[in-house]
Enzyme design. Structure first.
Site, mmCIF file in Angstrom:
data_model
loop_
_atom_site.group_PDB
_atom_site.id
_atom_site.type_symbol
_atom_site.label_atom_id
_atom_site.label_comp_id
_atom_site.label_asym_id
_atom_site.label_seq_id
_atom_site.Cartn_x
_atom_site.Cartn_y
_atom_site.Cartn_z
ATOM 1 N N ASP B 7 44.540 9.993 0.055
ATOM 2 C CA ASP B 7 44.832 9.140 -1.388
ATOM 3 C C ASP B 7 43.877 9.628 -2.461
ATOM 4 O O ASP B 7 42.744 8.905 -2.391
ATOM 5 C CB ASP B 7 44.569 7.560 -0.917
ATOM 6 C CG ASP B 7 44.904 6.854 -2.293
ATOM 7 O OD1 ASP B 7 46.009 7.271 -2.873
ATOM 8 O OD2 ASP B 7 44.817 5.582 -2.028
ATOM 9 N N GLU B 68 49.098 12.026 -1.214
ATOM 10 C CA GLU B 68 50.035 11.028 -2.049
ATOM 11 C C GLU B 68 50.271 11.539 -3.273
ATOM 12 O O GLU B 68 49.239 12.021 -3.877
ATOM 13 C CB GLU B 68 49.284 9.454 -2.095
ATOM 14 C CG GLU B 68 50.285 8.440 -2.624
ATOM 15 C CD GLU B 68 49.909 7.115 -2.405
ATOM 16 O OE1 GLU B 68 49.388 6.785 -1.367
ATOM 17 O OE2 GLU B 68 49.873 6.497 -3.517
ATOM 18 N N ASP B 141 42.362 2.211 0.293
ATOM 19 C CA ASP B 141 42.585 3.758 0.090
ATOM 20 C C ASP B 141 42.451 4.587 1.384
ATOM 21 O O ASP B 141 43.097 5.687 1.363
ATOM 22 C CB ASP B 141 41.387 4.333 -0.897
ATOM 23 C CG ASP B 141 41.052 3.370 -1.984
ATOM 24 O OD1 ASP B 141 40.325 2.180 -1.702
ATOM 25 O OD2 ASP B 141 41.616 3.689 -3.138
#
Lengths: 158, 158
Positions: B7, B68, B141
């Site tokens: 992330d 992501e 996260d």
């Protein structure tokens, strides 16, 4: 003092290395572009930028990097792509222990022509005059990178 | 197959490493975050991300990275900052010869909950269930990074 100027981009990245002998005397050492194939993916292209820029820094040994700061465009995809390249460029500079300075297009135009809304062409003409070149460096990305380096040199004062 | 999910972010970057034994059996290997001090400049922070992520990859030896993909936010400054970090993350993956896959938040929500507009909390709950954890990994996260890795694992099929 030796400076490298950078005009960031993923498809084409301009660089220009100059020596600052004194306030009024700059000398071009090297200038060019790093191109990456549009058909390759982001990671491949970023690796090319990293490897080539690192080689240029190792070869020309600047102590300072002047990077054109992203002027935010309408096109978000472009902004994100340029920012990815900037990440790798800043990493290269940090690893080589260069001092890093960032200038907006407005600051660069202001420094070289005295006018923040100058045409691109006028800035390029000033790059030619200041560096005592026979012609404007091509492509534009190369002239823009030199303009960033000149802007930093001018910011130091006499 | 071992996967690392990421992330991306400059202030905090989540990572999660999982082993895919088969379609229904995933095992957590490692998960955490890389934090960089807000008071440091971009180049310093990108260097921390590069060094730490490289160390994590060297230590855990994944063969695939699932990242992501930036969902474009209203905040352009954040988008540019996250993109700079992404540049360095993709470089790390490329240097370690990982296969790279990117998933949007919508794809991740869809994969884990069957519903593209699921709440963040529902996705995190599914991370906990799928990886047979006692509690939801913190901070967010870290759970998001694991969710990206799980999404890739699910995309492979049985």
């Amino acid at each position: 003092m030796r400076l490298i100027g950078i005009d960031p981009g993923t498809g084409i990245l301009g660089f220009g290395v100059i020596d600052r002998l004194d306030y009024n005397s700059l000398q071009i050492i090297d200038a060019g572009v790093i191109r990456t194939p549009a058909k390759q993916n982001d990671a491949d292209r970023l690796k090319i930028i990293y490897d080539e820029l690192r080689a240029i820094i190792l070869q020309t040994k600047p102590s300072v990097m002047a990077v054109e700061k992203l002027f935010f465009a309408q096109n978000v995809t472009t902004a994100m792509s340029v920012s990815q390249a900037r990440g790798v460029i800043l990493l290269c500079a940090k690893e080589a222990e260069l001092e890093i300075f960032e200038y907006t297009p407005l600051q660069i135009k202001q420094s070289l022509t005295g006018y923040g809304r100058a045409e691109k062409k006028q800035v390029q003409e000033m790059v030619k005059v200041i560096l005592k070149l026979d012609h404007i460096p091509k492509p534009d990305d190369c002239a823009d990178a030199l303009a960033a380096a000149i802007t930093h040199s001018m910011s130091i004062g006499s």
